[in-house]
Design an enzyme around this catalytic site. Structure first.
Site, PDB file in Angstrom:
ATOM      1  N   TYR A 160       0.827  -1.212   0.000  1.00  0.00           N
ATOM      2  CA  TYR A 160       0.000   0.000   0.000  1.00  0.00           C
ATOM      3  C   TYR A 160       0.865   1.267   0.000  1.00  0.00           C
ATOM      4  O   TYR A 160       1.828   1.376   0.765  1.00  0.00           O
ATOM      5  CB  TYR A 160      -0.926   0.061   1.242  1.00  0.00           C
ATOM      6  CG  TYR A 160      -1.446   1.464   1.403  1.00  0.00           C
ATOM      7  CD1 TYR A 160      -2.468   1.907   0.579  1.00  0.00           C
ATOM      8  CD2 TYR A 160      -0.841   2.363   2.261  1.00  0.00           C
ATOM      9  CE1 TYR A 160      -2.895   3.227   0.623  1.00  0.00           C
ATOM     10  CE2 TYR A 160      -1.258   3.691   2.327  1.00  0.00           C
ATOM     11  CZ  TYR A 160      -2.282   4.114   1.506  1.00  0.00           C
ATOM     12  OH  TYR A 160      -2.685   5.416   1.533  1.00  0.00           O
ATOM     13  N   ASP A 222       1.687   6.249   6.983  1.00  0.00           N
ATOM     14  CA  ASP A 222       0.357   5.623   7.074  1.00  0.00           C
ATOM     15  C   ASP A 222       0.515   4.118   7.305  1.00  0.00           C
ATOM     16  O   ASP A 222       1.042   3.408   6.449  1.00  0.00           O
ATOM     17  CB  ASP A 222      -0.394   5.886   5.761  1.00  0.00           C
ATOM     18  CG  ASP A 222      -1.866   5.504   5.832  1.00  0.00           C
ATOM     19  OD1 ASP A 222      -2.264   4.830   6.812  1.00  0.00           O
ATOM     20  OD2 ASP A 222      -2.613   5.871   4.903  1.00  0.00           O
ATOM     21  N   HIS A 224      -2.036   2.195   7.586  1.00  0.00           N
ATOM     22  CA  HIS A 224      -3.181   1.632   6.850  1.00  0.00           C
ATOM     23  C   HIS A 224      -3.868   0.478   7.585  1.00  0.00           C
ATOM     24  O   HIS A 224      -4.198  -0.550   6.992  1.00  0.00           O
ATOM     25  CB  HIS A 224      -2.765   1.226   5.429  1.00  0.00           C
ATOM     26  CG  HIS A 224      -3.769   1.671   4.408  1.00  0.00           C
ATOM     27  ND1 HIS A 224      -4.631   0.792   3.789  1.00  0.00           N
ATOM     28  CD2 HIS A 224      -4.062   2.888   3.909  1.00  0.00           C
ATOM     29  CE1 HIS A 224      -5.412   1.469   2.947  1.00  0.00           C
ATOM     30  NE2 HIS A 224      -5.087   2.744   3.008  1.00  0.00           N
ATOM     31  N   GLU A 248      -0.263   7.415  11.073  1.00  0.00           N
ATOM     32  CA  GLU A 248      -1.689   7.357  10.738  1.00  0.00           C
ATOM     33  C   GLU A 248      -2.198   5.923  10.739  1.00  0.00           C
ATOM     34  O   GLU A 248      -1.480   5.001  10.337  1.00  0.00           O
ATOM     35  CB  GLU A 248      -1.842   7.966   9.338  1.00  0.00           C
ATOM     36  CG  GLU A 248      -3.215   7.808   8.729  1.00  0.00           C
ATOM     37  CD  GLU A 248      -3.222   8.238   7.263  1.00  0.00           C
ATOM     38  OE1 GLU A 248      -2.280   8.915   6.804  1.00  0.00           O
ATOM     39  OE2 GLU A 248      -4.182   7.871   6.572  1.00  0.00           O
ATOM     40  N   GLU A 274      -9.996   8.133   8.597  1.00  0.00           N
ATOM     41  CA  GLU A 274     -10.462   8.233   7.207  1.00  0.00           C
ATOM     42  C   GLU A 274     -11.607   7.263   6.917  1.00  0.00           C
ATOM     43  O   GLU A 274     -12.363   7.489   5.981  1.00  0.00           O
ATOM     44  CB  GLU A 274      -9.309   8.053   6.213  1.00  0.00           C
ATOM     45  CG  GLU A 274      -8.730   6.668   6.170  1.00  0.00           C
ATOM     46  CD  GLU A 274      -7.534   6.548   5.238  1.00  0.00           C
ATOM     47  OE1 GLU A 274      -6.699   7.464   5.226  1.00  0.00           O
ATOM     48  OE2 GLU A 274      -7.447   5.538   4.524  1.00  0.00           O
TER      49      GLU A 274
HETATM   50  O1  KDG Z   1     -10.066   4.444  -0.939  1.00  0.00           O
HETATM   51  C1  KDG Z   1      -9.063   4.167  -0.028  1.00  0.00           C
HETATM   52  C2  KDG Z   1      -8.071   5.306   0.013  1.00  0.00           C
HETATM   53  O2  KDG Z   1      -8.753   6.508   0.199  1.00  0.00           O
HETATM   54  C3  KDG Z   1      -7.038   5.137   1.095  1.00  0.00           C
HETATM   55  O3  KDG Z   1      -6.336   3.961   0.847  1.00  0.00           O
HETATM   56  C4  KDG Z   1      -6.089   6.329   1.093  1.00  0.00           C
HETATM   57  O4  KDG Z   1      -5.162   5.698   3.196  1.00  0.00           O
HETATM   58  C5  KDG Z   1      -5.326   6.517   2.338  1.00  0.00           C
HETATM   59  C6  KDG Z   1      -4.732   7.848   2.547  1.00  0.00           C
HETATM   60  O5  KDG Z   1      -4.182   8.058   3.624  1.00  0.00           O
HETATM   61  O6  KDG Z   1      -4.817   8.679   1.653  1.00  0.00           O
HETATM   62 MG    MG Z   2      -4.622   6.678   5.074  1.00  0.00          MG
END
Ligand code: KDG
Ligand code: MG
Length: 414
Positions: A160, A222, A224, A248, A274
């Site tokens: 990611y 991030d 994630h 994050e 988010e």
């Molecule tokens: O649709 C999923 C995304 O918006 C996400 O993966 C983006 O984690 C994300 C970010 O910090 O921009």
């Molecule tokens: Mg994010």
């Protein structure tokens, strides 16, 4: 009295899918709202078309709070990304109309500008540390003053947040929901994940970046939603020497208590939200000061009306904004965020991934990025126009976000 004459749901896919609501009043004023939920777009489009649009016709467009409460409380079924994105689209379109009718940029109706512009962070990434350095340099040249860094992890394939081709002039929008068609069916791509390998790798990356770029550059990362609470606490502690702006989404979003464990072990600032969609999702996190930044997007959190309340609530506890700004939030949603960014006192930072040129031909924006700061522009309303003829040429195409599996094949958070 002016009333809402029509409301139309527009689906377009200029490089990626977007859902837009266009409201027109009996005075001929139009407003736009973003209702895009990445990978689940048609659910929001149906919610709007079948259940919300019929309720809007004839209402007074000026009564935004009343319409918000009517759609939120009136549905009985509360919260959730689909409902809250649909309400957000109505809310933002009505704010757009109100500001256009007043002849003012929206931020003027939110209290006016509290700053010259909104500090933006860009996404640097690389499969290797050398490639990451190039990407950071590239972002610095583009004017970014704060940078999120993500890297590949040895032993894993696609990870990611790590872009493929980052040569100048190449698009490296790595996270649209992907169009992966297998035997005629759209299916999510599957990726492989190993938290232990990630945790071994990331502190060394930050050490190298600090060594190369010095102590001052604000750096973000991030996670994630991939770590368990104790893993996240360890990473937050291991990253302390590199003084992150934030870490994050270290743990899955629905477990508010997990953030307490991270706090107990580290002073690394924490951002989350988010995937949240109301202020209620933050109640414990804010009142117990378990986070430092609110990551919600206007698009996914009930629009300007609810996001403003959430940020005011966070501000009472010294918690600042860090609104979500990926390319799956449309330019309409991005503009809405920028008006709030400019107005609220407790602004922290704004995520900024520039949309593709094709997207920006369909959505004509007035916002600017100069010397690391975003500004929504001074056109009346949101400052975004939709070219509907062009939009109609980009047909919706099913696409999904990826699925993660650990090395033994178990489904894991993506
Ligand atoms: O649709 C999923 C995304 O918006 C996400 O993966 C983006 O984690 C994300 C970010 O910090 O921009
Ligand atoms: Mg994010």
């Amino acid at each position: 009295m002016s009333h809402i004459e029509s409301a139309e749901v527009l689906l377009t896919s200029p490089g990626r899918n977007f859902v837009t609501l266009k409201i027109t009043t009996s005075d001929g004023v139009t407003g736009l709202g973003d209702a895009t939920v990445n990978g689940r777009e048609l659910a929001v489009a149906a919610y709007l078309t079948d259940h919300v649009v019929p309720l809007l016709i004839g209402r007074d467009p000026a009564n935004i709070e009343d319409t918000w409460q009517y759609l939120y409380r009136g549905a009985y079924w509360r919260r959730g990304p689909v409902t809250m994105a649909a309400i957000a689209a109505v809310d933002v379109a009505l704010w757009d109309i109100k500001a256009k009718a007043a002849g003012l940029p929206l931020y003027q109706l939110l209290g006016g500008a509290s700053r010259k512009g909104a500090l933006a962070y860009g996404h640097a990434s690389g499969t290797t540390v050398e490639a990451l350095f190039d990407s950071i340099r590239n972002h610095l040249e583009l004017g970014f003053r704060a940078i999120r860094i993500q890297t590949g992890v040895p032993g894993l394939g696609q990870v990611y947040g790590v872009a493929g081709d980052q040569r100048p002039g190449q698009r490296y929008d790595y996270e649209p929901a992907r169009r992966n068609v297998v035997a005629g069916r759209a299916l999510p791509v599957e990726e492989e994940w190993d938290t232990s390998a990630y945790l071994r790798h990331i502190p060394g990356v930050f050490e190298a970046v600090r060594h190369e770029f010095g102590p001052e550059l604000p750096l973000l990362h991030d996670g994630h939603h991939r770590m368990r609470p104790i893993e996240a606490a360890r990473l937050a502690r291991d990253l302390e020497p590199y003084r992150l702006f934030w870490l994050e989404d270290a743990t899955p979003g629905e477990d508010q208590d997990a953030l307490r464990l991270i706090r107990q072990h580290s002073t690394t600032p924490i951002a989350i939200g988010e995937v949240f969609n109301t202020a209620f999702d933050y109640q414990t996190l804010i009142t117990e000061r378990l986070i430092d930044y609110v990551r919600s997007a206007v698009t996914h959190t009930g629009g300007i009306t609810h996001m403003r309340k959430l940020l005011d609530f966070a501000g009472l506890y010294g918690i600042r904004s860090g609104m979500h700004g990926p390319t799956d939030v449309s330019p309409v949603g991005m503009a809405a965020a920028l008006h709030l960014d400019l107005a609220v006192h407790n602004f922290g930072i704004q995520e900024y991934m520039k949309h593709s040129d094709t997207t920006l031909e369909v959505f004509r924006t007035s916002y600017t990025f100069t010397d690391g700061l975003l500004h929504p522009g001074v056109n009346p309303g949101l400052g975004v126009d939709l070219d509907e003829d062009l939009a109609a040429r980009f047909e919706y195409t099913p696409a999904y976000l990826p699925i993660n599996r650990t090395l033994d094949g178990t489904v894991h958070d993506w």
